[in-house]
Design an enzyme around this catalytic site. Structure first.
Site, mmCIF file in Angstrom:
data_model
loop_
_atom_site.group_PDB
_atom_site.id
_atom_site.type_symbol
_atom_site.label_atom_id
_atom_site.label_comp_id
_atom_site.label_asym_id
_atom_site.label_seq_id
_atom_site.Cartn_x
_atom_site.Cartn_y
_atom_site.Cartn_z
ATOM 1 N N GLY A 8 -9.482 2.977 -7.958
ATOM 2 C CA GLY A 8 -8.934 3.802 -8.257
ATOM 3 C C GLY A 8 -9.086 4.072 -9.877
ATOM 4 C CG LEU A 33 -1.904 -1.147 1.441
ATOM 5 C CD1 LEU A 33 -2.986 -0.919 2.746
ATOM 6 C CD2 LEU A 33 -2.653 -1.471 -0.033
ATOM 7 N N GLY A 93 -1.593 6.420 -2.712
ATOM 8 C CA GLY A 93 -3.000 6.326 -3.300
ATOM 9 C C GLY A 93 -3.917 5.155 -2.997
ATOM 10 C CG HIS A 94 -3.133 1.232 -2.285
ATOM 11 N ND1 HIS A 94 -1.593 1.056 -2.632
ATOM 12 C CD2 HIS A 94 -3.822 0.399 -3.089
ATOM 13 C CE1 HIS A 94 -1.604 0.310 -3.775
ATOM 14 N NE2 HIS A 94 -2.902 0.092 -3.828
#
Length: 279
Positions: free
Chosen positions: A147, A31, A34-35
């Site tokens: 995403g 991770l 962004g995660h």
């Protein structure tokens, strides 16, 4: 602050999930920020926030980086705690594929799964959609967040959830970028310092395309291609589509998508824009 409950079996997941409304973020771990943004976006969308960490073997073709894919579980748990995750589902391969990795029941991605990423990786989206369908069945989320960086994947998952009536609201979250514009990805760690500088041309090409949008589709593609040096960036595709991955229409919303290899990793990116009508 207490960390999330870790569930490794189907029974543990059922016990941890409870009866509340659930928002869900599937991941393969490793991770990054962004995660974390995906998790924070999902946090208010359900009473219980579930994240999965599972490196899915069926979406990797032979010779791809399944064995080398970064696995950083302890750090991942810390990032999940930071984002307010209640339950981390971290199954083994036998838990997800109790009959073994065989072609029994799978999800066919259809025509949209055969273009762009599907043309380069013919079995990829079958593996992605199959594991996401399994995860939806196990987690039983009300909302799932993905995403926009993997835009074709997001489009196909939305289509699957809609056409198979899975009862999951699939939400897209904007791409999170590094300071130099590079889209955040777990595979960015494969880049050397020089390759990282070269890779910045990918997002620069997208920005150039947006800047030329008033001139219509041909102007967008010409501007984007002008930024990428094929001697440094091994371009797989740089295409303009409509928001559903069909043909782009002048005067309407569109999506500019790119896939390219810089050194070892294959990098994906995309951006939304509104096309003008060329005179």
């Amino acid at each position: 602050m207490a960390g999330p409950i870790v569930a490794r079996t189907r029974a543990e997941l059922v016990a941890a999930r409870g009866a509340s409304s659930v928002s869900f973020v599937p991941t393969m771990g490793a991770l990054h920020d962004g995660h974390v943004q995906l998790l924070k976006h999902a946090r208010p969308l359900g009473e219980t926030l579930v994240a999965s960490i599972f490196v899915n073997p069926t979406q990797f073709a032979p010779g791809e980086d399944y064995d080398d894919y970064p696995r950083t579980f302890d750090t991942d748990l810390e990032r999940c705690a930071e984002a307010g995750v209640d339950v981390v589902f971290a199954p083994t391969v036998p838990v997800m594929y109790p009959s073994g990795l065989v072609d029994t029941v799978t999800v066919d991605p259809g025509p949209l799964g055969a273009i762009l990423e599907g043309a380069s990786r013919p079995t990829h989206f079958r593996g992605v959609l199959t594991v996401v369908a399994k995860l939806f069945g196990l987690v039983r989320p009300d909302v799932a967040v993905f995403g926009e960086k993997d835009f074709q994947q997001l489009t196909l998952i939305r289509q699957m959830a809609r056409e198979l009536a899975l009862g999951v609201d699939v939400v897209g979250c904007p791409t999170v970028r590094e300071a130099d514009g590079l889209a955040m990805s777990s595979r960015n760690r494969y880049l050397s310092a020089d390759e990282r500088a070269t890779a910045a041309a990918i997002s620069a090409a997208l920005r150039a395309g947006v800047a030329a949008a008033a001139g219509g589709p041909d102007a967008v593609l010409a501007a984007a291609h002008a930024v990428i040096d094929p001697a440094d960036v091994d371009l797989d595709y740089l295409v303009l589509t409509d928001p559903e991955l069909g043909p782009a229409v002048p005067g309407a919303d569109a999506r500019l998508l790119v896939a390219a290899r810089v050194g070892r990793p294959r990098l994906l990116d995309n951006i939304g824009l509104t096309l003008g009508r060329p005179s």
